[in-house]
Design an enzyme around this catalytic site. Structure first.
Site, PDB file in Angstrom:
ATOM      1  N   PRO A 133      32.881  40.622  21.893  1.00 30.21           N
ATOM      2  CA  PRO A 133      32.607  42.010  21.493  1.00 30.21           C
ATOM      3  C   PRO A 133      31.453  42.633  22.280  1.00 30.21           C
ATOM      4  O   PRO A 133      31.477  43.814  22.578  1.00 30.21           O
ATOM      5  CB  PRO A 133      32.294  41.899  19.997  1.00 30.21           C
ATOM      6  CG  PRO A 133      33.050  40.677  19.554  1.00 30.21           C
ATOM      7  CD  PRO A 133      33.027  39.733  20.723  1.00 30.21           C
ATOM      8  N   ILE A 162      41.827  38.991  23.791  1.00 27.76           N
ATOM      9  CA  ILE A 162      42.396  37.747  24.313  1.00 27.76           C
ATOM     10  C   ILE A 162      43.911  37.879  24.474  1.00 27.76           C
ATOM     11  O   ILE A 162      44.670  37.931  23.490  1.00 27.76           O
ATOM     12  CB  ILE A 162      42.016  36.540  23.409  1.00 27.76           C
ATOM     13  CG1 ILE A 162      40.485  36.427  23.316  1.00 27.76           C
ATOM     14  CG2 ILE A 162      42.643  35.250  23.943  1.00 27.76           C
ATOM     15  CD1 ILE A 162      39.734  36.394  24.646  1.00 27.76           C
ATOM     16  N   GLY A 248      41.847  33.218  41.051  1.00 30.20           N
ATOM     17  CA  GLY A 248      43.312  33.048  41.054  1.00 30.20           C
ATOM     18  C   GLY A 248      43.992  34.091  40.182  1.00 30.20           C
ATOM     19  O   GLY A 248      45.012  34.668  40.561  1.00 30.20           O
ATOM     20  N   ARG A 275      69.188  63.699  41.472  1.00 31.77           N
ATOM     21  CA  ARG A 275      68.770  64.988  40.912  1.00 31.77           C
ATOM     22  C   ARG A 275      68.849  66.091  41.980  1.00 31.77           C
ATOM     23  O   ARG A 275      68.247  65.962  43.054  1.00 31.77           O
ATOM     24  CB  ARG A 275      67.335  64.846  40.391  1.00 31.77           C
ATOM     25  CG  ARG A 275      66.690  66.125  39.959  1.00 31.77           C
ATOM     26  CD  ARG A 275      67.165  66.569  38.603  1.00 31.77           C
ATOM     27  NE  ARG A 275      66.409  67.714  38.133  1.00 31.77           N
ATOM     28  CZ  ARG A 275      66.808  68.469  37.124  1.00 31.77           C
ATOM     29  NH1 ARG A 275      67.937  68.217  36.491  1.00 31.77           N
ATOM     30  NH2 ARG A 275      66.068  69.498  36.741  1.00 31.77           N
ATOM     31  N   GLY A 346      59.858  64.797  36.891  1.00 30.23           N
ATOM     32  CA  GLY A 346      59.610  66.052  36.171  1.00 30.23           C
ATOM     33  C   GLY A 346      59.577  65.809  34.672  1.00 30.23           C
ATOM     34  O   GLY A 346      59.059  64.786  34.206  1.00 30.23           O
ATOM     35  N   GLU A 370      40.798  41.228  33.763  1.00 27.51           N
ATOM     36  CA  GLU A 370      40.423  40.257  34.811  1.00 27.51           C
ATOM     37  C   GLU A 370      39.415  40.868  35.800  1.00 27.51           C
ATOM     38  O   GLU A 370      39.443  40.599  36.995  1.00 27.51           O
ATOM     39  CB  GLU A 370      41.661  39.687  35.493  1.00 27.51           C
ATOM     40  CG  GLU A 370      42.558  39.008  34.454  1.00 27.51           C
ATOM     41  CD  GLU A 370      43.393  37.874  34.957  1.00 27.51           C
ATOM     42  OE1 GLU A 370      43.008  37.250  35.948  1.00 27.51           O
ATOM     43  OE2 GLU A 370      44.426  37.611  34.326  1.00 27.51           O
ATOM     44  N   THR A 372      37.149  44.762  35.827  1.00 26.01           N
ATOM     45  CA  THR A 372      37.464  46.178  36.095  1.00 26.01           C
ATOM     46  C   THR A 372      37.378  46.454  37.604  1.00 26.01           C
ATOM     47  O   THR A 372      36.821  45.654  38.367  1.00 26.01           O
ATOM     48  CB  THR A 372      36.424  47.085  35.404  1.00 26.01           C
ATOM     49  OG1 THR A 372      35.132  46.739  35.945  1.00 26.01           O
ATOM     50  CG2 THR A 372      36.424  46.910  33.896  1.00 26.01           C
ATOM     51  N   GLU A 374      35.419  48.435  38.886  1.00 29.78           N
ATOM     52  CA  GLU A 374      33.980  48.491  39.195  1.00 29.78           C
ATOM     53  C   GLU A 374      33.452  47.086  39.489  1.00 29.78           C
ATOM     54  O   GLU A 374      32.656  46.890  40.412  1.00 29.78           O
ATOM     55  CB  GLU A 374      33.221  49.134  38.018  1.00 29.78           C
ATOM     56  CG  GLU A 374      33.474  50.631  37.828  1.00 29.78           C
ATOM     57  CD  GLU A 374      34.856  50.980  37.241  1.00 29.78           C
ATOM     58  OE1 GLU A 374      35.565  50.068  36.776  1.00 29.78           O
ATOM     59  OE2 GLU A 374      35.219  52.170  37.261  1.00 29.78           O
TER      60      GLU A 374
HETATM   61  N1  CAA Z   1      33.717  30.990  42.054  1.00 27.51           N
HETATM   62  C1  CAA Z   1      32.817  29.988  41.767  1.00 27.51           C
HETATM   63  N2  CAA Z   1      31.541  30.236  41.372  1.00 27.51           N
HETATM   64  C2  CAA Z   1      31.166  31.530  41.280  1.00 27.51           C
HETATM   65  C3  CAA Z   1      32.032  32.594  41.572  1.00 27.51           C
HETATM   66  C4  CAA Z   1      33.350  32.280  41.982  1.00 27.51           C
HETATM   67  N3  CAA Z   1      34.249  33.239  42.264  1.00 27.51           N
HETATM   68  N4  CAA Z   1      31.392  33.756  41.373  1.00 27.51           N
HETATM   69  C5  CAA Z   1      30.138  33.438  40.988  1.00 27.51           C
HETATM   70  N5  CAA Z   1      30.001  32.086  40.927  1.00 27.51           N
HETATM   71  C6  CAA Z   1      28.791  31.326  40.593  1.00 27.51           C
HETATM   72  C7  CAA Z   1      27.616  31.822  41.414  1.00 27.51           C
HETATM   73  O1  CAA Z   1      27.567  31.186  42.666  1.00 27.51           O
HETATM   74  C8  CAA Z   1      26.444  31.479  40.532  1.00 27.51           C
HETATM   75  O2  CAA Z   1      26.141  30.113  40.708  1.00 27.51           O
HETATM   76  P1  CAA Z   1      24.603  29.607  40.859  1.00 27.51           P
HETATM   77  O3  CAA Z   1      23.994  29.810  39.512  1.00 27.51           O
HETATM   78  O4  CAA Z   1      24.708  28.149  41.209  1.00 27.51           O
HETATM   79  O5  CAA Z   1      23.955  30.447  41.900  1.00 27.51           O
HETATM   80  C9  CAA Z   1      26.995  31.646  39.122  1.00 27.51           C
HETATM   81  O6  CAA Z   1      28.431  31.578  39.228  1.00 27.51           O
HETATM   82  C10 CAA Z   1      26.633  32.986  38.501  1.00 27.51           C
HETATM   83  O7  CAA Z   1      27.171  33.987  39.330  1.00 27.51           O
HETATM   84  P2  CAA Z   1      26.525  35.418  39.439  1.00 27.51           P
HETATM   85  O8  CAA Z   1      25.046  35.252  39.541  1.00 27.51           O
HETATM   86  O9  CAA Z   1      27.228  36.157  40.515  1.00 27.51           O
HETATM   87  O10 CAA Z   1      26.850  36.040  38.001  1.00 27.51           O
HETATM   88  P3  CAA Z   1      26.626  37.499  37.453  1.00 27.51           P
HETATM   89  O11 CAA Z   1      26.164  37.400  36.073  1.00 27.51           O
HETATM   90  O12 CAA Z   1      25.820  38.307  38.412  1.00 27.51           O
HETATM   91  O13 CAA Z   1      28.118  38.141  37.294  1.00 27.51           O
HETATM   92  C11 CAA Z   1      30.226  39.129  37.777  1.00 27.51           C
HETATM   93  C12 CAA Z   1      29.042  38.194  38.169  1.00 27.51           C
HETATM   94  C13 CAA Z   1      31.010  39.159  39.048  1.00 27.51           C
HETATM   95  C14 CAA Z   1      29.865  40.520  37.350  1.00 27.51           C
HETATM   96  C15 CAA Z   1      31.009  38.428  36.618  1.00 27.51           C
HETATM   97  O14 CAA Z   1      30.315  38.495  35.411  1.00 27.51           O
HETATM   98  C16 CAA Z   1      32.390  38.995  36.431  1.00 27.51           C
HETATM   99  O15 CAA Z   1      33.317  38.660  37.167  1.00 27.51           O
HETATM  100  N6  CAA Z   1      32.577  39.863  35.391  1.00 27.51           N
HETATM  101  C17 CAA Z   1      33.903  40.305  35.017  1.00 27.51           C
HETATM  102  C18 CAA Z   1      34.465  39.389  33.992  1.00 27.51           C
HETATM  103  C19 CAA Z   1      35.944  39.426  33.935  1.00 27.51           C
HETATM  104  O16 CAA Z   1      36.630  39.509  34.940  1.00 27.51           O
HETATM  105  N7  CAA Z   1      36.471  39.334  32.726  1.00 27.51           N
HETATM  106  C20 CAA Z   1      37.870  39.273  32.551  1.00 27.51           C
HETATM  107  C21 CAA Z   1      38.169  38.611  31.269  1.00 27.51           C
HETATM  108  S1  CAA Z   1      39.596  37.590  31.328  1.00 27.51           S
HETATM  109  C22 CAA Z   1      40.910  38.610  31.224  1.00 27.51           C
HETATM  110  O17 CAA Z   1      40.830  39.794  31.355  1.00 27.51           O
HETATM  111  C23 CAA Z   1      42.185  37.898  31.043  1.00 27.51           C
HETATM  112  C24 CAA Z   1      43.264  38.744  30.477  1.00 27.51           C
HETATM  113  O18 CAA Z   1      43.210  39.149  29.391  1.00 27.51           O
HETATM  114  C25 CAA Z   1      44.426  39.037  31.297  1.00 27.51           C
END
Ligand code: CAA
Length: 388
Positions: A133, A162, A248, A275, A346, A370, A372, A374
């Site tokens: 949340p 989820i 992935g 059409r 249309g 997965e 945004t 942004e």
């Molecule tokens: N692969 C492996 N490791 C990774 C990685 C990747 N792609 N990206 C980051 N890491 C590692 C970093 O190297 C870092 O490691 P260290 O601590 O050893 O340096 C650690 O993870 C933390 O990474 P960041 O410092 O980059 O983390 P952050 O807090 O700055 O956030 C972010 C990064 C990209 C904003 C991340 O929070 C993010 O992707 N947010 C979006 C979340 C998301 O996609 N949610 C989707 C929910 S699931 C869903 O939607 C499924 C569904 O329903 C269909």
């Protein structure tokens, strides 16, 4: 049906998989898509059909009951299924990429034997639980707690949005094993949690704009006891599993967007040739020709970006940026294409009788889940600028 010229860029086996998946989806899934949307439920027969063709465990090795195919094949299958029905597409995508993906990569032998076998055959369905949340884009701020006591982890908290919530039997849950919230992404671990574990409950199905047949729920964890052997990967390193898994998954959402865009193009071509206005088919008017040309051009570009990201994943090469680029681009063009497809139709396009109305609603989520658009910009920019 429009098919981008991809056969020279993929192997014969991959092309055969795409052809088979396209024929299967058109014959078996497409006719059900409208009723799946209306009833807000994917019937058992659809899961059974996906099981029969091995699409419930595409990249999971055959020794665990999967199809043992590569990520390019998974991408192509997902394009085909989503072209027929986006709700079915995301259900399958989460089950394959976000659940079996991390178990295949990070799971212990015990976990692979126990869970992959039931997931890859489609006998049980999986869900991936990261968002909460109060933590969406800032996934590292999640609050669900996992406290180790007497050899088991006790999980407390709740998960939001989820996908597969109501269909799932197996949940990958991310929780904080170090309670210090200021650590952010550090101190998070991943767990494989069964629906039958006491303390796990599933909320109501959320009412959504699109992909209505997919299930989206909250998950509640109330002193849910998880055996220590269900810790996935290394304790406190779960955030990396979450991010690696999403690399992935984002290829899968790019495939979803491309599938919906292809469906928009199919319907736009069909309708514009039928059409007639001002004495000729509307396809003969330049305004429509340009829309169709732009749609096909952008789909082909998105398709190649998706294949590239999947190929990098198959090669074991870092593909975080390429997966984000493919998702960002594909989700952006599909939303444009849906608007154009409705416009080409249309007034008819505004009616539920025409599939473009559903595509218009289904497409929006590809810019949200997965990560945004942004967040994709952030991921891409970080990798180019090498700064946070
Ligand atoms: N692969 C492996 N490791 C990774 C990685 C990747 N792609 N990206 C980051 N890491 C590692 C970093 O190297 C870092 O490691 P260290 O601590 O050893 O340096 C650690 O993870 C933390 O990474 P960041 O410092 O980059 O983390 P952050 O807090 O700055 O956030 C972010 C990064 C990209 C904003 C991340 O929070 C993010 O992707 N947010 C979006 C979340 C998301 O996609 N949610 C989707 C929910 S699931 C869903 O939607 C499924 C569904 O329903 C269909």
């Amino acid at each position: 049906m429009y098919h981008p010229k991809i056969e020279l860029f993929i192997s014969q086996d991959e092309f055969d998989v795409y052809k088979m998946a396209s024929e299967f989806a058109e014959k078996e899934i497409h006719p059900l898509a409208s009723s799946i949307d209306k009833n807000e439920k994917i019937p058992k027969e659809v899961f059974n059909k996906l099981k029969e063709v091995g699409f419930m465990g595409v990249t999971t090795p055959e020794q665990y009951g999967g199809s043992g195919l590569n990520n390019v094949s998974l991408f192509l299958i997902q394009v085909a299924i989503n072209r027929a029905c986006a709700a079915t597409g995301v259900t399958m995508s989460v089950h394959n990429s976000l659940v079996q993906g991390p178990i295949n990569k990070f799971g212990s032998q015990f976990q692979k034997d126990k869970y992959l076998k039931i997931l890859a055959t489609g006998d049980e369905i999986g869900a991936y639980c990261l968002s909460e949340p109060t933590s969406g884009s800032d996934a590292g701020s999640l609050k669900t707690a996992a406290e180790k006591k007497n050899g088991v982890y006790i999980l407390n908290g709740s998960k939001n949005f989820i996908t597969n919530g109501n269909y799932a039997d197996i949940f990958i849950i991310f929780a904080r094993t170090i309670p210090d919230q200021s650590l952010g992404p550090k101190g998070i671990s991943a767990f494989i949690v069964e629906k039958s574990y006491k303390g796990l409950s599933v909320g109501k199905n959320e009412k959504k704009l699109g992909i209505k047949g997919s299930s989206t729920t909250q998950i509640f964890l109330d002193s849910c006891e998880v055996p220590s052997e269900n810790l996935l990967g290394v304790e406190n390193e779960g955030f990396k599993i979450a991010m690696n898994t999403l690399d992935g998954g984002r290829i899968g959402i790019a495939a979803q967007a491309i599938g919906i865009a292809l469906a928009c193009l199919d319907e736009s071509v069909k309708y514009s040739l039928q059409r007639t206005q001002f004495g000729k088919p509307i396809a003969d008017h330049q305004a429509i020709k340009w829309k169709v040309a732009d749609m096909a051009t952008e789909i082909e570009a998105a398709f190649l970006m998706g294949i590239r990201a999947a190929k990098l994943k198959d090669m074991g090469v870092a593909h975080t940026k390429e997966a984000s680029m493919a998702k960002l681009f594909a989700s952006s063009i599909v939303n444009k294409h849906c608007t154009e497809a409705v416009q080409i139709h249309g007034g008819a396009g505004y009616l539920k009788d025409f599939s473009v109305e559903r595509y218009f609603r289904d497409a929006k989520i590809t810019e949200i889940y997965e990560g945004t658009s942004e967040v994709q910009h952030l991921v891409i920019a970080r990798s180019i600028l090498n700064i946070k």
